[in-house]
Design an enzyme around this catalytic site. Sequence first.
Site, PDB file in Angstrom:
ATOM      1  N   ALA A 276       0.828  -1.207   0.000  1.00  0.00           N
ATOM      2  CA  ALA A 276       0.000   0.000   0.000  1.00  0.00           C
ATOM      3  C   ALA A 276       0.860   1.254   0.000  1.00  0.00           C
ATOM      4  O   ALA A 276       1.917   1.311   0.636  1.00  0.00           O
ATOM      5  CB  ALA A 276      -0.913   0.006   1.225  1.00  0.00           C
TER       6      ALA A 276
ATOM      7  N   SER B  43       3.448  -7.072   1.814  1.00  0.00           N
ATOM      8  CA  SER B  43       2.503  -6.348   2.658  1.00  0.00           C
ATOM      9  C   SER B  43       1.076  -6.499   2.121  1.00  0.00           C
ATOM     10  O   SER B  43       0.604  -7.621   1.926  1.00  0.00           O
ATOM     11  CB  SER B  43       2.952  -4.881   2.758  1.00  0.00           C
ATOM     12  OG  SER B  43       2.327  -4.228   3.828  1.00  0.00           O
TER      13      SER B  43
ATOM     14  N   ASP C 143      10.556  -6.864  11.430  1.00  0.00           N
ATOM     15  CA  ASP C 143       9.449  -6.051  10.918  1.00  0.00           C
ATOM     16  C   ASP C 143       8.718  -5.404  12.094  1.00  0.00           C
ATOM     17  O   ASP C 143       8.206  -6.099  12.970  1.00  0.00           O
ATOM     18  CB  ASP C 143       8.503  -6.947  10.107  1.00  0.00           C
ATOM     19  CG  ASP C 143       7.521  -6.171   9.262  1.00  0.00           C
ATOM     20  OD1 ASP C 143       7.203  -5.020   9.616  1.00  0.00           O
ATOM     21  OD2 ASP C 143       7.052  -6.719   8.246  1.00  0.00           O
TER      22      ASP C 143
ATOM     23  N   HIS D 217      10.342  -4.109   7.608  1.00  0.00           N
ATOM     24  CA  HIS D 217       9.199  -4.318   6.719  1.00  0.00           C
ATOM     25  C   HIS D 217       9.587  -4.131   5.260  1.00  0.00           C
ATOM     26  O   HIS D 217       9.056  -4.800   4.383  1.00  0.00           O
ATOM     27  CB  HIS D 217       8.067  -3.363   7.092  1.00  0.00           C
ATOM     28  CG  HIS D 217       6.784  -3.655   6.370  1.00  0.00           C
ATOM     29  ND1 HIS D 217       6.066  -4.821   6.555  1.00  0.00           N
ATOM     30  CD2 HIS D 217       6.089  -2.943   5.443  1.00  0.00           C
ATOM     31  CE1 HIS D 217       4.991  -4.809   5.791  1.00  0.00           C
ATOM     32  NE2 HIS D 217       4.980  -3.686   5.097  1.00  0.00           N
TER      33      HIS D 217
END
Length: 266
Positions: free
Chosen positions: A20, A88, A216, A244
């Site tokens: 995203a 993700s 992460d 991440h």
Amino acid sequence: MASPASEAASGSHIVLVHGACHGGWSWFKVATRLRSAGHRVSTPDLAASGVDPTPLCEVPTFRDYTKPLLDLLESLPAGEKVILVGHSLGGISVALASEMFPEKVAAAVFLAGFMPDHSSPPSYVLDKFVEGRTLDWMDTEFKPQDPEGKLPTSMLFGPLVTRASFYQLCSPEDLTLGRSLMRVGSMFVEDLRLQQPYTEAGYGSVRKVYIVCKEDHAIVERFQRWMIENYPVDEVKEIDGADHMALLSKPAELARCLADIAETYA
């Protein structure tokens, strides 16, 4: 010695799907390494992401958001299979693509990715993530896109959460790049709650690999492990010292991991 053309012909087609607020640009380090190793690599921009010109307000559903990836798979020649990698939120795009084109996916790979099962709506893992409160959203901006609430809530990561939870092990240059290129996105939770579970015959039939990012701070390791327990996969791999954004902080390790997966599953 094999020529570059013959090396490319012998490699796999690896499709890298961003998360995203990001775009295909976020894979530049990994894509370069995989191409140098002889693989064909695609890094599509999903709708309203990267350099895709579509405004978010014209992307009402998660399927609309994922359409560039679906179009890519639909355009593949008969018999061609890809290694499909989702980072993700890109994990749910990979799941949707696997549901629609299972015959074109040699393996679905989730890189610290949201991984739905095939017994719950695809929003289930997102709802569990939010309920778990493992991420301090800090200065992330969530805003309604329209007064009627018909469009999914928009989302943009702020500089504090980006630095602390997403890019904490990345170089200052990568952080600057990410902050410069991020766009307003959405988790599309409202739409995903309305969708039927993906099927055992579609998404469920595709072989799956999960890559755990051990450092992460966004989708923490504990939640990654929970998703694997919730929906067991064919193989679990780990990258030590990866935040991440492992695609930026650990590109060499990640590229080797994906090359190994391609060799095994393609």
